[in-house]
Design a protein around this motif. Structure first.
Motif, PDB file in Angstrom:
ATOM      1  N   ASN A  96       2.589   6.586  -6.970  1.00  0.00           N
ATOM      2  CA  ASN A  96       1.638   7.550  -7.510  1.00  0.00           C
ATOM      3  C   ASN A  96       2.168   8.974  -7.398  1.00  0.00           C
ATOM      4  O   ASN A  96       2.087   9.776  -8.336  1.00  0.00           O
ATOM      5  CB  ASN A  96       0.312   7.411  -6.761  1.00  0.00           C
ATOM      6  CG  ASN A  96      -0.839   8.079  -7.492  1.00  0.00           C
ATOM      7  OD1 ASN A  96      -0.880   8.088  -8.708  1.00  0.00           O
ATOM      8  ND2 ASN A  96      -1.754   8.650  -6.737  1.00  0.00           N
ATOM      9  N   ASN A  97       2.759   9.311  -6.250  1.00  0.00           N
ATOM     10  CA  ASN A  97       3.288  10.655  -6.032  1.00  0.00           C
ATOM     11  C   ASN A  97       4.485  10.944  -6.942  1.00  0.00           C
ATOM     12  O   ASN A  97       4.621  12.042  -7.481  1.00  0.00           O
ATOM     13  CB  ASN A  97       3.687  10.842  -4.565  1.00  0.00           C
ATOM     14  CG  ASN A  97       2.480  10.897  -3.647  1.00  0.00           C
ATOM     15  OD1 ASN A  97       1.391  11.289  -4.072  1.00  0.00           O
ATOM     16  ND2 ASN A  97       2.651  10.482  -2.395  1.00  0.00           N
ATOM     17  N   MET A 143      -7.214   5.968  -8.382  1.00  0.00           N
ATOM     18  CA  MET A 143      -6.721   6.932  -7.390  1.00  0.00           C
ATOM     19  C   MET A 143      -6.751   8.350  -7.953  1.00  0.00           C
ATOM     20  O   MET A 143      -7.199   9.296  -7.290  1.00  0.00           O
ATOM     21  CB  MET A 143      -5.299   6.558  -6.982  1.00  0.00           C
ATOM     22  CG  MET A 143      -5.162   5.187  -6.341  1.00  0.00           C
ATOM     23  SD  MET A 143      -5.851   5.151  -4.668  1.00  0.00           S
ATOM     24  CE  MET A 143      -4.655   6.180  -3.813  1.00  0.00           C
ATOM     25  N   PRO A 199      -4.425   1.805  -1.595  1.00  0.00           N
ATOM     26  CA  PRO A 199      -4.283   2.408  -0.263  1.00  0.00           C
ATOM     27  C   PRO A 199      -5.460   3.318   0.061  1.00  0.00           C
ATOM     28  O   PRO A 199      -5.332   4.539   0.166  1.00  0.00           O
ATOM     29  CB  PRO A 199      -2.974   3.199  -0.397  1.00  0.00           C
ATOM     30  CG  PRO A 199      -2.886   3.548  -1.838  1.00  0.00           C
ATOM     31  CD  PRO A 199      -3.508   2.407  -2.578  1.00  0.00           C
ATOM     32  N   SER A 233       0.824  -1.198   0.000  1.00  0.00           N
ATOM     33  CA  SER A 233       0.000   0.000   0.000  1.00  0.00           C
ATOM     34  C   SER A 233       0.864   1.256   0.000  1.00  0.00           C
ATOM     35  O   SER A 233       0.611   2.211  -0.735  1.00  0.00           O
ATOM     36  CB  SER A 233      -0.923  -0.008   1.219  1.00  0.00           C
ATOM     37  OG  SER A 233      -1.688   1.169   1.282  1.00  0.00           O
ATOM     38  N   ASP A 234       1.909   1.243   0.825  1.00  0.00           N
ATOM     39  CA  ASP A 234       2.836   2.386   0.863  1.00  0.00           C
ATOM     40  C   ASP A 234       3.554   2.541  -0.479  1.00  0.00           C
ATOM     41  O   ASP A 234       3.791   3.661  -0.950  1.00  0.00           O
ATOM     42  CB  ASP A 234       3.864   2.208   1.977  1.00  0.00           C
ATOM     43  CG  ASP A 234       3.241   2.313   3.363  1.00  0.00           C
ATOM     44  OD1 ASP A 234       2.161   2.929   3.467  1.00  0.00           O
ATOM     45  OD2 ASP A 234       3.816   1.775   4.318  1.00  0.00           O
ATOM     46  N   LEU A 247       1.238   4.341  -2.961  1.00  0.00           N
ATOM     47  CA  LEU A 247       1.146   5.781  -2.728  1.00  0.00           C
ATOM     48  C   LEU A 247       2.403   6.504  -3.179  1.00  0.00           C
ATOM     49  O   LEU A 247       2.340   7.560  -3.822  1.00  0.00           O
ATOM     50  CB  LEU A 247       0.901   6.053  -1.240  1.00  0.00           C
ATOM     51  CG  LEU A 247      -0.519   5.845  -0.724  1.00  0.00           C
ATOM     52  CD1 LEU A 247      -0.567   6.015   0.783  1.00  0.00           C
ATOM     53  CD2 LEU A 247      -1.480   6.811  -1.400  1.00  0.00           C
TER      54      LEU A 247
END
Length: 605
Positions: free
Chosen positions: A82-83, A306, A329, A75-76, A79
């Motif tokens: 994605n960033n 997302m 996430p 999950s981390d 994220l």
């Protein structure tokens, strides 16, 4: 594809842990960001798998350096990936196009609030609803609300003091009945607040409260025999029913759901997003994204879920998709793939949208190709001053090697595209030695005599690979067939890309950037390739036959039999004695074995 030595060292240092990896290309720029449950296994797969598509192979070729970041969970990793993609926008990552500002409806926090469309969100101005995927849908909703409720549109500060002081005068909207005139105190704040409460419900996708309000007012007016007023309330109720009939897809118990559907082809993925509240679809958006690598649909859909939820500010606690996606996430959010019932109907509606979008895009691409082909043919028509569009073009070329095995070839283009089923090879029958002019006369004659005999359509344009000599023989052939004037003929010289037309001693020079010349060059290269391939096969076959027929005691029938079955002398040499005896008998097998051994002796010495 093996990794460079310096990359192999980096890969060996990668841990078997979840994390994010970054590939750097030339100029040390990030070209790809990915996530992995096991960093070493995932990164290694790029360099060890043999079935990568061309795009992935190109990515691997461009990797100069690798960096990674270890995280605690998948999950981390999602994220962080994605960033990083949003921050660096790497060349090989899929990303929705940035820069698009979606519209909102702003319900201001003033006394006697206004409802206004805007693309800019400013904190403290009021409550923003949306964003809306398109302006048309937002304007329809705004028109509905303004038709139902008399809201003010002025920007006056309607404080009690200003109204009591008589600072403002009613405007034209009051006289048209679109506003009740709160600026002069003609409308009380309590009634206006009731409107605002109902408007909030409509903007949230819930029509129950406003429908109940208008139904009660209609009934009350009818009981008081105010039939005109009752009719006005009925019209407003009808507007709400009409709006709901266009919006409701399943039943009203379905509330606050995001629905994502995806389909794809080789080049693109198509994603549909439906936002459902109280049984009504309050937002729809369908997008196309270009595939950068050979990503499966679920890997494309996961990050776009997302991104689209973030863009449209969704807080839905339930997501429906048409296929399983990697874990996202999103704490407290359920993700499901319903197979039956009303939720499945939502998935099927999303699929209908993206299937239509895919069909539309593919159709547009086909139309674009058709328009491109028509443009090319129109350019040829203008450049050569033809009387009709050259939808059917044929190009001829001769091929021989030092006068041996003369052959010719013809390629056919229809609608500016190769029509390979119409390609033809020709053995030169009537010409002895290397005579390109007479060979051209023969093949043009044979080609169009056959078309006439078969009643087939003739081309609008004939191209011969060569200068004035070959062109004149093509013209002669057409005249002898009584076909002169029924099709245009040109010759294209190799050296300076000169175009020759009949009865003109000077060549025609076409702009080197012209689509006409590019198509002529393409056809010339194609007929040359096609002819050379045929010529080589004939020459090689003749060479092989000569080698075997030179063997004393072995006749041409036996040589042909062996070459027909085994295709080459090399393969015949690899046969065992028993295999040769089975094919040609003991005597001829012994002759061949003796011949092959004598051929090998000089190489061994």
């Amino acid at each position: 594809m093996a990794a460079r030595p310096e990359l192999q060292d980096q890969i060996r240092q990668l841990p078997h842990r979840p994390g994010v990896y970054k590939y750097f290309g030339d100029e040390d720029s990030i070209i790809y960001v990915g996530k992995a449950i096991d960093l070493r296994k995932r990164v290694s797969s790029y360099f060890t798998k043999q079935d990568h598509n061309k795009k992935t192979q190109q990515l691997v070729k461009n990797i100069r350096r690798i960096e990674f970041t270890i995280v605690d969970s998948e999950s981390d990793a999602f994220l962080l990936e994605n960033n990083l993609i949003k921050q660096h926008q790497p060349k090989y990552n899929i990303l929705l196009k940035d820069g698009k500002t979606y519209p909102y409806l702003l319900l201001t926090n003033e006394r006697f609030p206004r409802l206004i469309p805007t693309r800019n969100k400013i904190a403290g101005q009021g409550r923003y609803y949306g964003p809306y995927a398109n302006v048309t849908g937002m304007n329809l909703l705004l028109e509905l609300i303004r038709a139902l409720y008399p809201l003010r549109t002025c920007t006056y500060n309607l404080s009690p003091q200003n109204i009591e002081a008589g600072k403002f005068k009613v405007c034209l909207e009051y006289h048209l009945g679109n506003c009740k005139g709160p600026c002069e105190g003609h409308q009380d704040e309590e009634t206006y607040s009731q409107y605002i409460q109902q408007i909030r419900q409509i903007l949230n996708g819930d029509l129950r409260l406003p429908k109940q309000y208008f139904r009660e007012r209609m009934t009350q007016a009818a009981q008081e025999q105010q039939y005109e007023l009752a009719h006005q309330f009925k019209l407003k109720l009808d507007k709400l029913d009409e709006f709901q009939s266009k919006s409701t897809i399943v039943n009203a118990s379905l509330s606050n759901i995001d629905v994502f559907s995806i389909v794809s082809n080789e080049k693109s993925a198509f994603i549909s997003y439906l936002k459902v509240m109280n049984g009504s679809i309050v937002l729809t958006q369908s997008v196309e994204v270009q595939k950068k690598l050979d990503e499966p649909d679920e890997e494309i859909l996961a990050p776009l879920i997302m991104q689209m939820r973030q863009e449209f500010e969704s807080e839905s606690k339930e997501i429906l998709t048409n296929l399983p996606v990697p874990s996202l996430p999103l704490p407290g959010v359920s993700i499901a793939q319903p197979q039956i019932g009303d939720k499945r109907k939502l998935i099927e509606l999303g699929l209908k949208n993206v299937l239509y979008l895919r069909k539309e895009k593919e159709s547009m691409n086909d139309r674009s190709k058709d328009l491109n082909e028509v443009r090319i043919m129109e350019t040829i028509r203008k450049d050569l001053r033809l009387t009709e569009l050259p939808k059917h073009i044929e190009c001829f070329d001769n091929s021989n090697f030092q006068g041996d095995n003369p052959v010719a070839a013809m390629v056919c283009f229809r609608n500016a595209k190769p029509s390979k089923k119409d390609y033809r090879h020709y053995h030169i029958k009537t010409v002895i030695g290397p005579n390109d002019f007479d060979s051209m006369y023969e093949v043009v004659t044979r080609r169009y005599r056959r078309l006439v005999d078969e009643g087939a359509s003739l081309p609008q344009l004939v191209i011969v690979d060569g200068g004035k000599g070959q062109l004149s023989m093509a013209v002669k052939a057409l005249k002898d067939l009584n076909l002169w004037g029924q099709m245009a003929v040109i010759g294209i010289a190799k050296r300076l890309e000169e175009i020759y037309v009949p009865n003109d001693p000077l060549p025609l020079y076409i702009d080197k950037k012209s689509e006409s010349l590019r198509l002529f060059q393409r056809m010339r290269d194609e007929v040359h390739r096609f002819g050379i391939t045929f010529h080589r096969s004939r020459r090689d076959a003749a060479t092989l036959k000569t080698e075997l027929t030179d063997v004393k005691g072995l006749g041409p029938v036996t040589a042909d039999k062996l070459l027909t079955k085994f295709k080459s002398v090399k393969k015949i040499k690899e046969l065992t004695e028993a295999q040769l005896i089975e094919e040609v008998g003991k005597a001829k097998a012994r002759i061949l074995l003796n011949y092959f051994s004598q051929q090998e002796e000089p190489q061994q010495s």
